[in-house]
Design a protein around this motif. Structure first.
Motif, PDB file in Angstrom:
ATOM      1  N   GLU A   1       0.827  -1.204   0.000  1.00  0.00           N
ATOM      2  CA  GLU A   1       0.000   0.000   0.000  1.00  0.00           C
ATOM      3  C   GLU A   1       0.871   1.267   0.000  1.00  0.00           C
ATOM      4  OE1 GLU A   1      -2.720   1.999   3.379  1.00  0.00           O
ATOM      5  OE2 GLU A   1      -3.313  -0.053   2.812  1.00  0.00           O
ATOM      6  N   LYS A   2       1.974   1.236   0.745  1.00  0.00           N
ATOM      7  CA  LYS A   2       2.875   2.390   0.845  1.00  0.00           C
ATOM      8  C   LYS A   2       3.995   2.347  -0.200  1.00  0.00           C
ATOM      9  CE  LYS A   2       1.221   3.955   4.862  1.00  0.00           C
ATOM     10  NZ  LYS A   2       0.657   5.234   5.100  1.00  0.00           N
ATOM     11  N   LYS A   3       3.959   1.320  -1.075  1.00  0.00           N
ATOM     12  CA  LYS A   3       4.953   1.124  -2.135  1.00  0.00           C
ATOM     13  C   LYS A   3       6.375   0.991  -1.570  1.00  0.00           C
ATOM     14  CE  LYS A   3       2.210   3.236  -5.773  1.00  0.00           C
ATOM     15  NZ  LYS A   3       1.266   2.183  -5.723  1.00  0.00           N
ATOM     16  N   GLN A   4       6.494   0.219  -0.506  1.00  0.00           N
ATOM     17  CA  GLN A   4       7.787  -0.019   0.131  1.00  0.00           C
ATOM     18  C   GLN A   4       8.121  -1.506   0.188  1.00  0.00           C
ATOM     19  OE1 GLN A   4       7.998   1.905   3.942  1.00  0.00           O
ATOM     20  NE2 GLN A   4       7.708   3.940   3.079  1.00  0.00           N
ATOM     21  N   GLU A   5       7.502  -2.293  -0.701  1.00  0.00           N
ATOM     22  CA  GLU A   5       7.715  -3.742  -0.639  1.00  0.00           C
ATOM     23  C   GLU A   5       9.168  -4.144  -0.911  1.00  0.00           C
ATOM     24  OE1 GLU A   5       6.033  -2.832  -4.740  1.00  0.00           O
ATOM     25  OE2 GLU A   5       5.403  -2.344  -2.733  1.00  0.00           O
ATOM     26  N   ASP A   6       9.870  -3.388  -1.771  1.00  0.00           N
ATOM     27  CA  ASP A   6      11.272  -3.719  -2.047  1.00  0.00           C
ATOM     28  C   ASP A   6      12.144  -3.503  -0.805  1.00  0.00           C
ATOM     29  OD1 ASP A   6      10.741  -4.432  -4.696  1.00  0.00           O
ATOM     30  OD2 ASP A   6      10.983  -2.364  -5.396  1.00  0.00           O
ATOM     31  N   ALA A   7      11.890  -2.423  -0.081  1.00  0.00           N
ATOM     32  CA  ALA A   7      12.648  -2.144   1.144  1.00  0.00           C
ATOM     33  C   ALA A   7      12.363  -3.196   2.218  1.00  0.00           C
ATOM     34  CB  ALA A   7      12.305  -0.752   1.670  1.00  0.00           C
ATOM     35  N   ILE A   8      11.099  -3.570   2.354  1.00  0.00           N
ATOM     36  CA  ILE A   8      10.721  -4.600   3.335  1.00  0.00           C
ATOM     37  C   ILE A   8      11.378  -5.930   2.969  1.00  0.00           C
ATOM     38  CG2 ILE A   8       8.766  -5.907   4.298  1.00  0.00           C
ATOM     39  CD1 ILE A   8       8.853  -2.997   5.258  1.00  0.00           C
ATOM     40  N   TYR A   9      11.416  -6.241   1.673  1.00  0.00           N
ATOM     41  CA  TYR A   9      12.036  -7.488   1.206  1.00  0.00           C
ATOM     42  C   TYR A   9      13.524  -7.514   1.548  1.00  0.00           C
ATOM     43  CZ  TYR A   9      13.984 -10.846  -2.128  1.00  0.00           C
ATOM     44  OH  TYR A   9      14.682 -11.882  -2.717  1.00  0.00           O
ATOM     45  N   SER A  10      14.222  -6.425   1.274  1.00  0.00           N
ATOM     46  CA  SER A  10      15.662  -6.412   1.572  1.00  0.00           C
ATOM     47  C   SER A  10      15.904  -6.492   3.077  1.00  0.00           C
ATOM     48  CB  SER A  10      16.337  -5.186   0.967  1.00  0.00           C
ATOM     49  OG  SER A  10      15.912  -4.015   1.596  1.00  0.00           O
ATOM     50  N   ASP A  11      15.047  -5.855   3.874  1.00  0.00           N
ATOM     51  CA  ASP A  11      15.165  -5.959   5.327  1.00  0.00           C
ATOM     52  C   ASP A  11      14.927  -7.399   5.796  1.00  0.00           C
ATOM     53  OD1 ASP A  11      15.598  -3.232   5.362  1.00  0.00           O
ATOM     54  OD2 ASP A  11      13.596  -2.719   6.107  1.00  0.00           O
ATOM     55  N   ALA A  12      13.931  -8.037   5.221  1.00  0.00           N
ATOM     56  CA  ALA A  12      13.618  -9.423   5.604  1.00  0.00           C
ATOM     57  C   ALA A  12      14.774 -10.356   5.250  1.00  0.00           C
ATOM     58  CB  ALA A  12      12.332  -9.879   4.933  1.00  0.00           C
ATOM     59  N   ARG A  13      15.350 -10.155   4.078  1.00  0.00           N
ATOM     60  CA  ARG A  13      16.504 -10.992   3.687  1.00  0.00           C
ATOM     61  C   ARG A  13      17.669 -10.809   4.644  1.00  0.00           C
ATOM     62  NH1 ARG A  13      17.775 -11.478  -2.552  1.00  0.00           N
ATOM     63  NH2 ARG A  13      19.670 -12.090  -1.520  1.00  0.00           N
ATOM     64  N   GLU A  14      17.937  -9.559   5.012  1.00  0.00           N
ATOM     65  CA  GLU A  14      19.033  -9.297   5.946  1.00  0.00           C
ATOM     66  C   GLU A  14      18.727  -9.887   7.322  1.00  0.00           C
ATOM     67  OE1 GLU A  14      21.674  -5.618   7.718  1.00  0.00           O
ATOM     68  OE2 GLU A  14      20.395  -5.260   5.981  1.00  0.00           O
ATOM     69  N   LEU A  15      17.482  -9.782   7.747  1.00  0.00           N
ATOM     70  CA  LEU A  15      17.083 -10.321   9.047  1.00  0.00           C
ATOM     71  C   LEU A  15      17.237 -11.842   9.081  1.00  0.00           C
ATOM     72  CD1 LEU A  15      15.970  -9.519  11.806  1.00  0.00           C
ATOM     73  CD2 LEU A  15      13.684  -9.698  10.864  1.00  0.00           C
ATOM     74  N   VAL A  16      16.823 -12.510   8.035  1.00  0.00           N
ATOM     75  CA  VAL A  16      16.990 -13.966   7.959  1.00  0.00           C
ATOM     76  C   VAL A  16      18.476 -14.331   7.987  1.00  0.00           C
ATOM     77  CG1 VAL A  16      16.731 -15.969   6.435  1.00  0.00           C
ATOM     78  CG2 VAL A  16      14.795 -14.467   6.847  1.00  0.00           C
ATOM     79  N   SER A  17      19.265 -13.592   7.237  1.00  0.00           N
ATOM     80  CA  SER A  17      20.706 -13.844   7.192  1.00  0.00           C
ATOM     81  C   SER A  17      21.339 -13.664   8.581  1.00  0.00           C
ATOM     82  CB  SER A  17      21.358 -12.897   6.185  1.00  0.00           C
ATOM     83  OG  SER A  17      22.742 -13.018   6.217  1.00  0.00           O
ATOM     84  N   VAL A  18      20.987 -12.591   9.272  1.00  0.00           N
ATOM     85  CA  VAL A  18      21.533 -12.339  10.611  1.00  0.00           C
ATOM     86  C   VAL A  18      21.097 -13.437  11.576  1.00  0.00           C
ATOM     87  CG1 VAL A  18      21.388 -10.773  12.603  1.00  0.00           C
ATOM     88  CG2 VAL A  18      21.799  -9.851  10.327  1.00  0.00           C
ATOM     89  N   CYS A  19      19.838 -13.857  11.502  1.00  0.00           N
ATOM     90  CA  CYS A  19      19.340 -14.910  12.401  1.00  0.00           C
ATOM     91  C   CYS A  19      20.022 -16.253  12.131  1.00  0.00           C
ATOM     92  CB  CYS A  19      17.828 -15.039  12.281  1.00  0.00           C
ATOM     93  SG  CYS A  19      16.930 -13.665  13.024  1.00  0.00           S
ATOM     94  N   GLN A  20      20.344 -16.535  10.863  1.00  0.00           N
ATOM     95  CA  GLN A  20      21.029 -17.791  10.546  1.00  0.00           C
ATOM     96  C   GLN A  20      22.481 -17.764  11.018  1.00  0.00           C
ATOM     97  OE1 GLN A  20      20.407 -18.152   6.329  1.00  0.00           O
ATOM     98  NE2 GLN A  20      18.523 -19.319   6.584  1.00  0.00           N
ATOM     99  N   GLU A  21      23.116 -16.615  10.888  1.00  0.00           N
ATOM    100  CA  GLU A  21      24.523 -16.499  11.278  1.00  0.00           C
ATOM    101  C   GLU A  21      24.701 -16.353  12.781  1.00  0.00           C
ATOM    102  OE1 GLU A  21      26.030 -13.189   9.083  1.00  0.00           O
ATOM    103  OE2 GLU A  21      25.755 -14.193   7.158  1.00  0.00           O
ATOM    104  N   ASN A  22      23.723 -15.750  13.456  1.00  0.00           N
ATOM    105  CA  ASN A  22      23.857 -15.428  14.864  1.00  0.00           C
ATOM    106  C   ASN A  22      22.750 -16.112  15.670  1.00  0.00           C
ATOM    107  OD1 ASN A  22      24.300 -14.281  17.342  1.00  0.00           O
ATOM    108  ND2 ASN A  22      24.506 -12.195  16.565  1.00  0.00           N
TER     109      ASN A  22
END
Length: 186
Positions: free
Chosen positions: A20-41
């Motif tokens: 709705e706010k046209k921020q899906e790309d930013a949310i996607y990149s944040d989610a990818r980074e969050l998954v990566s951090v959770c897997q590494e740490n």
């Protein structure tokens, strides 16, 4: 309530707001980074799941780690999860967000397992074939497994196409095991 159901609901709420706010790309990149951090740490995941560590401490940890790197909407969402005692679902919510984004943008994750590294020409050919077959963009991930001897294994969604030599040998071995060579009458 099941983890996947809770995670799906929260991920859907955030993703719909992001669209709705046209921020899906930013949310996607944040989610990818969050998954990566959770897997590494794994310690971060344990801290988030710990009932002993207080809400303020968890909020401070998340702010210190992600506030400068994440979109404001993502950061507010994470803090709401902590306030609602849903922080243990954060890694699963992030994975669901990635899945929702890929479905929304029609991106198909395909895993190609080979015995040796594949050339760029083969990689492009497989991507083209899968794109023609599914009509979606293809995100190709290669895995190398010498155990398959030769050929390839192609995985996407819940499907698998196994054209490996190991599978062919295993199939012949199972087929010959059913034949009784000691049967009278031969």
């Amino acid at each position: 309530m099941r983890i996947s159901l809770v995670s799906e609901r929260y991920a859907k709420a955030l993703f719909e707001l992001a669209v709705e706010k046209k921020q899906e790309d930013a949310i996607y990149s944040d989610a990818r980074e969050l998954v990566s951090v959770c897997q590494e740490n794994k310690l971060l995941v344990l801290v988030l799941k710990s009932p002993v560590i207080g809400e303020q401490k968890k909020e401070k940890i998340l702010k210190d780690l992600f506030e400068s790197r994440f979109n404001g909407m993502t950061m507010k969402f994470l803090l709401i999860l902590v306030r609602k005692n849903r922080e243990l679902y954060i890694p699963e919510i992030a994975r669901k967000l990635i899945t929702m984004y890929k479905e929304y943008k029609k991106i198909l994750s395909v895993t190609l397992t080979t015995a040796i590294p594949m050339t760029e020409a083969i990689r492009n050919r497989v991507s083209t074939i899968m794109k023609d077959y599914t009509k979606w963009q293809v995100e190709l991930v290669q895995k190398i497994d010498p155990k398959i001897i030769g050929g390839f294994i192609l995985n996407w969604n819940d499907m698998q196409y196994d054209a490996s030599i190991y599978y062919q040998i295993e199939r012949m071995r199972r087929g010959s095991a059913r034949i009784n060579l000691y049967k009278k009458g031969f």
